[in-house]
Design a protein around this motif. Structure first.
Motif, PDB file in Angstrom:
ATOM      1  N   HIS A  76       9.879   0.456   4.332  1.00  0.00           N
ATOM      2  CA  HIS A  76       8.967   1.558   4.571  1.00  0.00           C
ATOM      3  C   HIS A  76       7.621   1.043   5.103  1.00  0.00           C
ATOM      4  CE1 HIS A  76      11.489   4.483   2.416  1.00  0.00           C
ATOM      5  NE2 HIS A  76      11.672   3.551   1.494  1.00  0.00           N
ATOM      6  N   PRO A  77       6.895   1.881   5.819  1.00  0.00           N
ATOM      7  CA  PRO A  77       5.490   1.552   6.067  1.00  0.00           C
ATOM      8  C   PRO A  77       4.757   1.411   4.734  1.00  0.00           C
ATOM      9  CG  PRO A  77       6.163   3.526   7.283  1.00  0.00           C
ATOM     10  CD  PRO A  77       7.264   3.208   6.328  1.00  0.00           C
ATOM     11  N   VAL A  78       3.643   0.708   4.749  1.00  0.00           N
ATOM     12  CA  VAL A  78       2.847   0.494   3.540  1.00  0.00           C
ATOM     13  C   VAL A  78       1.436   1.010   3.787  1.00  0.00           C
ATOM     14  CG1 VAL A  78       1.907  -1.196   1.920  1.00  0.00           C
ATOM     15  CG2 VAL A  78       4.205  -1.521   2.870  1.00  0.00           C
ATOM     16  N   ILE A  79       0.974   1.908   2.924  1.00  0.00           N
ATOM     17  CA  ILE A  79      -0.384   2.443   3.007  1.00  0.00           C
ATOM     18  C   ILE A  79      -1.166   1.942   1.801  1.00  0.00           C
ATOM     19  CG2 ILE A  79      -1.828   4.507   3.078  1.00  0.00           C
ATOM     20  CD1 ILE A  79       0.629   6.052   4.107  1.00  0.00           C
ATOM     21  N   VAL A  80      -2.271   1.249   2.047  1.00  0.00           N
ATOM     22  CA  VAL A  80      -3.180   0.857   0.973  1.00  0.00           C
ATOM     23  C   VAL A  80      -4.288   1.900   0.915  1.00  0.00           C
ATOM     24  CG1 VAL A  80      -4.660  -0.944   0.030  1.00  0.00           C
ATOM     25  CG2 VAL A  80      -2.631  -1.566   1.358  1.00  0.00           C
ATOM     26  N   TYR A  81      -4.423   2.539  -0.255  1.00  0.00           N
ATOM     27  CA  TYR A  81      -5.343   3.677  -0.374  1.00  0.00           C
ATOM     28  C   TYR A  81      -6.506   3.361  -1.311  1.00  0.00           C
ATOM     29  CZ  TYR A  81      -7.065   8.394  -0.412  1.00  0.00           C
ATOM     30  OH  TYR A  81      -7.872   9.490  -0.233  1.00  0.00           O
ATOM     31  N   PHE A  82      -7.722   3.673  -0.831  1.00  0.00           N
ATOM     32  CA  PHE A  82      -8.946   3.495  -1.610  1.00  0.00           C
ATOM     33  C   PHE A  82      -9.528   4.865  -1.946  1.00  0.00           C
ATOM     34  CE2 PHE A  82      -8.739  -0.121   1.445  1.00  0.00           C
ATOM     35  CZ  PHE A  82      -8.399  -1.112   0.516  1.00  0.00           C
ATOM     36  N   HIS A  83      -9.679   5.136  -3.237  1.00  0.00           N
ATOM     37  CA  HIS A  83     -10.180   6.435  -3.679  1.00  0.00           C
ATOM     38  C   HIS A  83     -11.678   6.573  -3.434  1.00  0.00           C
ATOM     39  CE1 HIS A  83     -12.338   4.938  -7.239  1.00  0.00           C
ATOM     40  NE2 HIS A  83     -11.323   4.107  -7.432  1.00  0.00           N
ATOM     41  N   GLY A  84     -12.126   7.823  -3.343  1.00  0.00           N
ATOM     42  CA  GLY A  84     -13.542   8.112  -3.257  1.00  0.00           C
ATOM     43  C   GLY A  84     -14.177   8.179  -4.637  1.00  0.00           C
ATOM     44  N   GLY A  85     -15.444   8.605  -4.649  1.00  0.00           N
ATOM     45  CA  GLY A  85     -16.185   8.689  -5.902  1.00  0.00           C
ATOM     46  C   GLY A  85     -17.513   7.962  -5.853  1.00  0.00           C
ATOM     47  N   GLY A  86     -18.027   7.729  -4.640  1.00  0.00           N
ATOM     48  CA  GLY A  86     -19.355   7.144  -4.502  1.00  0.00           C
ATOM     49  C   GLY A  86     -19.465   5.719  -4.970  1.00  0.00           C
ATOM     50  N   PHE A  87     -18.353   4.985  -5.062  1.00  0.00           N
ATOM     51  CA  PHE A  87     -18.294   3.612  -5.569  1.00  0.00           C
ATOM     52  C   PHE A  87     -18.556   3.549  -7.077  1.00  0.00           C
ATOM     53  CE2 PHE A  87     -19.867   3.414  -1.194  1.00  0.00           C
ATOM     54  CZ  PHE A  87     -18.909   2.610  -0.592  1.00  0.00           C
ATOM     55  N   VAL A  88     -18.672   4.718  -7.726  1.00  0.00           N
ATOM     56  CA  VAL A  88     -19.057   4.786  -9.136  1.00  0.00           C
ATOM     57  C   VAL A  88     -18.010   5.518  -9.971  1.00  0.00           C
ATOM     58  CG1 VAL A  88     -20.837   5.601 -10.759  1.00  0.00           C
ATOM     59  CG2 VAL A  88     -21.504   4.795  -8.472  1.00  0.00           C
ATOM     60  N   LEU A  89     -17.423   6.565  -9.423  1.00  0.00           N
ATOM     61  CA  LEU A  89     -16.536   7.461 -10.162  1.00  0.00           C
ATOM     62  C   LEU A  89     -15.092   7.341  -9.676  1.00  0.00           C
ATOM     63  CD1 LEU A  89     -18.792  10.657 -10.061  1.00  0.00           C
ATOM     64  CD2 LEU A  89     -18.740   8.870 -11.829  1.00  0.00           C
ATOM     65  N   CYS A  90     -14.214   8.024 -10.417  1.00  0.00           N
ATOM     66  CA  CYS A  90     -12.807   8.217 -10.030  1.00  0.00           C
ATOM     67  C   CYS A  90     -11.989   6.943 -10.201  1.00  0.00           C
ATOM     68  CB  CYS A  90     -12.699   8.783  -8.610  1.00  0.00           C
ATOM     69  SG  CYS A  90     -13.521  10.380  -8.413  1.00  0.00           S
ATOM     70  N   GLY A  91     -10.697   7.080  -9.910  1.00  0.00           N
ATOM     71  CA  GLY A  91      -9.768   5.978 -10.114  1.00  0.00           C
ATOM     72  C   GLY A  91      -8.359   6.388  -9.737  1.00  0.00           C
ATOM     73  N   LEU A  92      -7.382   5.770 -10.361  1.00  0.00           N
ATOM     74  CA  LEU A  92      -5.990   6.013  -9.989  1.00  0.00           C
ATOM     75  C   LEU A  92      -5.555   7.434 -10.326  1.00  0.00           C
ATOM     76  CD1 LEU A  92      -4.421   2.625 -11.168  1.00  0.00           C
ATOM     77  CD2 LEU A  92      -5.207   3.255  -8.874  1.00  0.00           C
ATOM     78  N   ASP A  93      -5.971   7.963 -11.460  1.00  0.00           N
ATOM     79  CA  ASP A  93      -5.519   9.294 -11.856  1.00  0.00           C
ATOM     80  C   ASP A  93      -6.133  10.391 -10.996  1.00  0.00           C
ATOM     81  OD1 ASP A  93      -3.965   8.197 -13.851  1.00  0.00           O
ATOM     82  OD2 ASP A  93      -5.472   8.485 -15.413  1.00  0.00           O
ATOM     83  N   SER A  94      -7.398  10.249 -10.643  1.00  0.00           N
ATOM     84  CA  SER A  94      -8.087  11.313  -9.904  1.00  0.00           C
ATOM     85  C   SER A  94      -7.505  11.533  -8.520  1.00  0.00           C
ATOM     86  CB  SER A  94      -9.583  10.996  -9.787  1.00  0.00           C
ATOM     87  OG  SER A  94      -9.786   9.781  -9.072  1.00  0.00           O
ATOM     88  N   HIS A  95      -6.907  10.493  -7.930  1.00  0.00           N
ATOM     89  CA  HIS A  95      -6.387  10.594  -6.565  1.00  0.00           C
ATOM     90  C   HIS A  95      -4.869  10.461  -6.518  1.00  0.00           C
ATOM     91  CE1 HIS A  95     -10.604  10.326  -5.708  1.00  0.00           C
ATOM     92  NE2 HIS A  95     -10.380  10.481  -4.427  1.00  0.00           N
ATOM     93  N   ASP A  96      -4.230  10.690  -7.661  1.00  0.00           N
ATOM     94  CA  ASP A  96      -2.779  10.574  -7.732  1.00  0.00           C
ATOM     95  C   ASP A  96      -2.091  11.543  -6.777  1.00  0.00           C
ATOM     96  OD1 ASP A  96      -0.420   9.462  -9.480  1.00  0.00           O
ATOM     97  OD2 ASP A  96      -0.115  11.635  -9.447  1.00  0.00           O
ATOM     98  N   ALA A  97      -2.572  12.787  -6.704  1.00  0.00           N
ATOM     99  CA  ALA A  97      -1.908  13.793  -5.871  1.00  0.00           C
ATOM    100  C   ALA A  97      -2.015  13.452  -4.389  1.00  0.00           C
ATOM    101  CB  ALA A  97      -2.502  15.173  -6.132  1.00  0.00           C
ATOM    102  N   ILE A  98      -3.160  12.947  -3.952  1.00  0.00           N
ATOM    103  CA  ILE A  98      -3.321  12.568  -2.549  1.00  0.00           C
ATOM    104  C   ILE A  98      -2.370  11.431  -2.198  1.00  0.00           C
ATOM    105  CG2 ILE A  98      -4.914  11.535  -0.883  1.00  0.00           C
ATOM    106  CD1 ILE A  98      -7.153  13.121  -2.136  1.00  0.00           C
ATOM    107  N   CYS A  99      -2.264  10.449  -3.091  1.00  0.00           N
ATOM    108  CA  CYS A  99      -1.359   9.330  -2.818  1.00  0.00           C
ATOM    109  C   CYS A  99       0.096   9.794  -2.780  1.00  0.00           C
ATOM    110  CB  CYS A  99      -1.549   8.246  -3.872  1.00  0.00           C
ATOM    111  SG  CYS A  99      -3.156   7.427  -3.779  1.00  0.00           S
TER     112      CYS A  99
END
Length: 318
Positions: A76-99
């Motif tokens: 498969h293609p591979v997408i490396v995803y970096f979440h938003g949050g101003g470099f301060v907030l968020c993480g794996l759970d907050s962006h689970d749906a987008i991934c």
């Protein structure tokens, strides 16, 4: 100027703003802000064949969450995803749906990166983690069932910043090779004075006050704001970077810098498309199931990545 949003968009906007910490005013501590934001429930994403949490080895180890698509055949293609949050907030759970959306919509393996956050880890900690994660993804793609020649970097907001900076570093360090960059309402200029910073400074989820607070947490000193790996719109040379799709939102203070970056990429000879999601605001993909026009933007993003990795596959076979 009076702005009239679609009634459903206005309702979702008000709900998101009510749930967002009052950064720098009512909430000044990053830990408290993360705790407040973690109570916000996100709509679930598509079901996939497998999801696994792992840690990229090293000092420090970098937690990642890996998503395997339910359809399509390996590699498969591979997408490396970096979440938003101003470099301060968020993480794996907050962006689970987008991934999950990207994994299903592209039929790709998605590697979400839990990079170090400020203010505990100021610049360049996140930049270093992002580059290490992409290098690891390339080196380990085959073991994961992915194709190292169809490597994509993606991110939203601050994560879009990390995606662009990683592309700059990969170009300047002779790799790893990146086939495409997907930038979702990216934050690309800490010193921007473009009109959207003024026109959309208040009332559309992300505010000018939020941006100032994030900057104070992320940077060691104000002079770093002009560095190309902090404000990639200010990088002197954007030639020989991966093809890109830049998605912006009409009512976003970051809109103009994203579109300016897309223009600069095009002028540097990089195949680039810029798409503005009219009537929408920053972080709209977090509520894509409920916002008119958000699904269209998500489909455009997936289609662009599918097209790019198809071209990459043809190039590698040639």
């Amino acid at each position: 100027m009076t702005v009239v949003l679609h009634p459903q968009t206005e309702a979702v906007l008000q709900l998101m703003m009510a749930a967002y910490p009052d950064l720098g005013v009512g909430v000044t501590d990053a830990v408290a802000a993360r705790r407040a934001l973690s109570r916000t429930k996100q709509p679930p994403g598509p079901e996939l064949s497998r999801v696994q949490d792992r840690v990229i080895p090293g000092a420090p180890g970098i937690p990642v969450r890996i998503y395997w698509p339910a359809s399509g055949s390996a590699p498969h293609p591979v997408i490396v995803y970096f979440h938003g949050g101003g470099f301060v907030l968020c993480g794996l759970d907050s962006h689970d749906a987008i991934c999950r959306m990207l994994a299903a919509g592209v039929s790709a393996i998605v590697i979400a990166v839990d990079y170090r956050l400020a203010p505990e880890h100021k610049y360049p900690a996140a930049v270093e983690d992002a580059y290490r994660a992409v290098a690891w993804a390339h080196a380990n793609a085959a073991e994961l069932g992915g194709d190292p020649e169809r490597l994509v970097v993606a991110g939203d907001s601050a994560g879009g910043n990390l995606a662009t900076v990683t592309c700059l570093r990969a170009r300047d360090n002779d790799g790893p090779p990146i086939a495409f960059q997907l930038l979702l309402y990216p934050w690309l200029d800490f010193l921007s004075e473009l009109p959207s910073r003024r026109d959309n400074a208040e009332g559309y989820y992300l505010t000018a006050n939020h941006l100032r607070w994030f900057e104070q947490q992320y940077l060691n000193e104000p002079s770093e704001a002009a560095l190309p790996h902090v404000s990639p719109l200010r990088a002197p040379d954007l030639a020989k970077l991966p093809p890109a799709l830049v998605i912006t939102a009409e009512y976003d203070p970051l809109r103009d810098e994203g579109e300016a970056y897309g223009l600069r990429l095009s002028e540097a000879g990089v195949p680039t498309r810029t798409y503005r999601a009219d009537g929408l605001f920053h972080s709209f993909l977090a509520m894509m199931d409920f916002l008119p026009g958000a699904q269209e933007a998500a489909e455009i993003a997936c289609a662009a990545v599918r097209s790019a990795v198809s071209v990459a596959a043809l190039s590698s076979d040639a």
